[in-house]
Motif scaffolding. Structure first.
Motif: not given
Length: 234
Positions: A157, A161, A168, A172, A188, A191
């Motif tokens: 993580w 980040d 990012r 995602l 979590w 995300y």
């Protein structure tokens, strides 16, 4: 460096926290990183530990999915002399998911798309460690039913980040997301939209063989598939 079972990081917490506070590049190698360790039972099975360790500032927590990610994680740890690193490693066997050992250390990005099934995305599966293989299995099942699925391996993580926002967002994606980790769900939702979208633990483990444990607690490809169908309406 030092090492023990991940569950016993509780006993090393003062040292871990101080190395982070002091900016010392200590390497913590913690094994038996989930309920997958099996018959030793809940006293030895970490549940809340990944979340609590990720909460420590200036500590890089790495949970690699296979041999190549483990080598990349070690490379990160030995090069970083001003930030402590903690490697959370599996007891059980895992398949080799990465077949490339190129010049780029993908683990250093924190997360990346390890598998893409189909064009575009109907759903994104984010997983760490041994659960990346389960996510890949689920993605194959979903793709067989006509869904486009991206599987994201997220070994760190903290490193993810720290990446540029554009990277990012690209990793995602815009599709609904499901997180998969054989540990507590706490954290979590940074995300995914809801803890309902996390395939993880809501309590302590139990003493049993790994296959029975994962089935008992719903850490399965079938559980991922079922949630993906709810999110996509397909």
């Amino acid at each position: 460096y030092g090492g023990t079972f991940l569950v016993f990081s509780d006993y090393a917490r003062n040292a871990i926290r101080l190395s982070a506070l002091m900016g010392v590049g200590t390497i913590y190698v913690m094994t038996h990183d989930s309920i997958g360790l099996g018959e030793d039972g809940p006293t030895h099975q970490p549940v809340e530990h990944l979340a609590s360790l990720r909460a420590i500032p200036n500590l890089t927590v790495l949970r690699p999915a296979d041999t190549i990610e483990t080598l990349e994680a070690w490379d990160i740890a030995i090069r970083n002399r001003h930030v402590p690193s903690l490697l959370a490693l599996s007891r059980q066997d895992v398949p080799q998911l990465r077949l490339d050992a190129g010049a780029e250390n993908l683990t250093a990005k924190g997360a990346y798309v390890i598998r893409q099934f189909g064009e575009g995305r109907d759903v994104t599966l984010i997983a760490t460690g041994t659960e990346v293989a389960i996510a890949v299995d689920a993605a194959e099942k979903l793709h067989a039913e006509g869904l486009a699925v991206a599987v994201v391996s997220m070994p760190s993580w903290e490193l993810f980040d720290a990446q540029p926002e554009a990277y990012r967002k690209d990793v995602l994606g815009q599709a609904p997301r499901i997180a998969v980790e054989a540990a507590g769900k706490f954290g979590w939702t940074r995300y995914v939209a809801s803890e309902d979208d996390v395939i993880g633990m809501t309590g302590f483990g139990a003493s049993a063989p790994i296959d029975r444990l994962y089935k008992e607690f719903g850490i399965t490809a079938e559980a991922i598939v079922a949630r993906a169908k709810v999110l996509t309406g397909k």
